[in-house]
Design a protein around this motif. Structure first.
Motif, PDB file in Angstrom:
ATOM      1  N   VAL A   9      -5.186   3.040   0.109  1.00  0.00           N
ATOM      2  CA  VAL A   9      -6.044   2.399   1.051  1.00  0.00           C
ATOM      3  C   VAL A   9      -6.916   1.502   0.451  1.00  0.00           C
ATOM      4  O   VAL A   9      -7.211   0.217   0.798  1.00  0.00           O
ATOM      5  CB  VAL A   9      -7.074   3.557   1.843  1.00  0.00           C
ATOM      6  N   SER A  21       0.920  -1.347   0.025  1.00  0.00           N
ATOM      7  CA  SER A  21      -0.053  -0.221  -0.121  1.00  0.00           C
ATOM      8  C   SER A  21       0.953   1.159   0.022  1.00  0.00           C
ATOM      9  O   SER A  21       0.436   2.097  -0.619  1.00  0.00           O
ATOM     10  CB  SER A  21      -0.744   0.032   1.288  1.00  0.00           C
ATOM     11  N   THR A  31      -7.146  -3.283   5.480  1.00  0.00           N
ATOM     12  CA  THR A  31      -7.511  -1.703   5.245  1.00  0.00           C
ATOM     13  C   THR A  31      -6.688  -0.822   6.367  1.00  0.00           C
ATOM     14  O   THR A  31      -5.734   0.167   6.159  1.00  0.00           O
ATOM     15  CB  THR A  31      -8.861  -1.378   5.361  1.00  0.00           C
ATOM     16  N   ILE A  49      -3.385   1.848   6.052  1.00  0.00           N
ATOM     17  CA  ILE A  49      -3.069   3.012   6.822  1.00  0.00           C
ATOM     18  C   ILE A  49      -1.988   2.873   7.536  1.00  0.00           C
ATOM     19  O   ILE A  49      -1.229   4.034   7.835  1.00  0.00           O
ATOM     20  CB  ILE A  49      -4.549   3.426   7.683  1.00  0.00           C
TER      21      ILE A  49
END
Length: 411
Positions: free
Chosen positions: A120, A98, A311, A315
């Protein structure tokens, strides 16, 4: 249908003395929750403050929050999975992938908000994919996430390139971990937080009364608000102190990452404690067969849980990239182990059905303090890993012993 979550289906009866007596009986039976982690946190803070004169300085105090932020967010995601008695070994490399997507977006000159959204969404897609394989195909989560742990390292290499490193130039992204609120903004943040805590506490009491459920004595709420108020007051005041040795470049204020992590914690706690989905998660973790017979869509809950975990891992990767200021092809490979350690040390059960996000926060600070304190004392990474592993083993042993004692009580 039975569940081990102590916030669901539990009647609050009796006066304050009976409530306190009941708590000590619960601790005596082995259900200590986050108490050992809290004691460990205090002991470690005292120990390192004695052994290192730098530990309690305002600069290191603020640095501790920055150091713990990414780990706490990672651990919060893993709590959802651990409550189901599952595991996600790929969360660390999910954070790395990510973060890689974040820098790719930034280098493509996309707006920083769109780059964050891409990062995200990458986590969402990865979590949904893992959830589908675990829930629909039926492969154990250990095997699936281990395979993803290996595969996503290859994906990182493809995105970043072998030996490659991307620097983050976006001031907005870098500000997450490297900038602070102004003194006024810090106090506004404190006041808003206290107002929200007070409102949510009284709203919860009204909701329980409206639904015919008993409430704890209101004194508990007053004590909770008072303790949070004093603790928050001390923290904000300490973080607002000047911590720069160069007067030309003042550094003071609450790190921006603190309200970010707090907002995530409040939102995810609401999901676990105040929604039907949260009740399903605890029910499924406590007794999967009973949950299935009660009509809970087990597969959907599992898919959602792995999606939430990945998720939050994404972050966590963004926060980590902001702190380092760059992303390389090896980012996040060891982060998941520290995240699992933080959750378990905080009191989350490895056997499912029991755990709270506040325990991940406490455990995250325990791991961060160990890392921070040993670093200040000049110990190398080997000693750090040995001590962290020992603390994790003690926490897991306490969890296993607590579970056995609980089974004896049930019989």
């Amino acid at each position: 249908m039975s569940t081990t979550n102590n916030t669901i289906g539990t009647g609050y009866e009796g006066n304050i003395r009976e409530q306190i007596s009941g708590y000590f009986l619960k601790v005596k039976s082995g259900d200590m929750g986050s108490l050992p982690a809290m004691i460990g946190l205090i002991v470690l803070a005292i120990l390192f403050s004695i052994m290192s004169p730098v530990f309690l300085t305002s600069l290191n105090f603020a640095n501790l929050f920055n150091q713990a932020a990414a780990l706490i967010v990672m651990a919060m995601g893993l709590v959802f999975v651990l409550i189901l008695a599952e595991i996600d070994l790929s969360a660390g490399v999910t954070a790395g992938v990510s973060a890689a997507m974040l820098v790719i977006g930034l280098n493509a000159e996309l707006h920083w908000t769109l780059a964050i959204a891409i990062a995200v969404v990458s986590g969402v897609v990865i979590g949904y994919f893992i959830g589908i394989i675990v829930a629909k195909v039926g492969i154990p989560s250990f095997v699936v996430t281990l395979a993803c742990f290996l595969a996503f390292q290859g994906l990182q290499l493809l995105i970043i390139g072998s030996g490659g490193l991307y620097r983050i130039e976006s001031s907005e992204i870098l500000a997450i971990q490297n900038s602070n609120l102004s003194i006024v903004q810090g106090w506004i943040f404190y006041l808003v937080s206290m107002l929200l805590l007070t409102y949510s506490g009284f709203a919860a009491r009204r909701r329980r009364s409206r639904n015919g459920q008993p409430n704890r004595p209101i004194t508990f709420l007053y004590v909770k608000i008072a303790v949070a108020g004093v603790l928050g007051l001390v923290l904000v005041a300490a973080l607002n102190l000047e911590r720069s040795s160069n007067k030309a470049f003042p550094i003071h204020g609450v790190p921006i990452v603190v309200p970010v992590v707090l907002a995530l914690w409040v939102f995810c706690t609401f999901i676990l404690d105040r929604t039907k989905f949260g009740r399903y998660v605890y029910a499924l973790g406590g007794n999967p067969e009973a949950a299935r017979r009660a009509g809970i869509q087990v597969n959907n809950v599992k898919i959602a849980v792995f999606t939430i975990c990945s998720t939050l891992a994404a972050i966590s990767g963004i926060i980590s990239a902001s702190r380092i200021g760059s992303v390389d092809a090896s980012m996040g490979r060891t982060m998941v182990l520290s995240g699992i350690a933080a959750a378990v040390v905080g009191g989350v059960s490895l056997f499912g059905g029991k755990g709270r996000l506040s325990q991940a926060v406490i455990g995250g600070f325990v791991i961060a303090i160990i890392d921070n304190g040993l670093g200040l004392m000049g110990f190398n990474a080997g000693i750090n890993l040995l001590i962290t592993g020992g603390v994790l083993l003690l926490a897991a042993s306490a969890d296993a012993i607590s579970r056995k004692r609980g089974n004896v009580v049930v019989r």
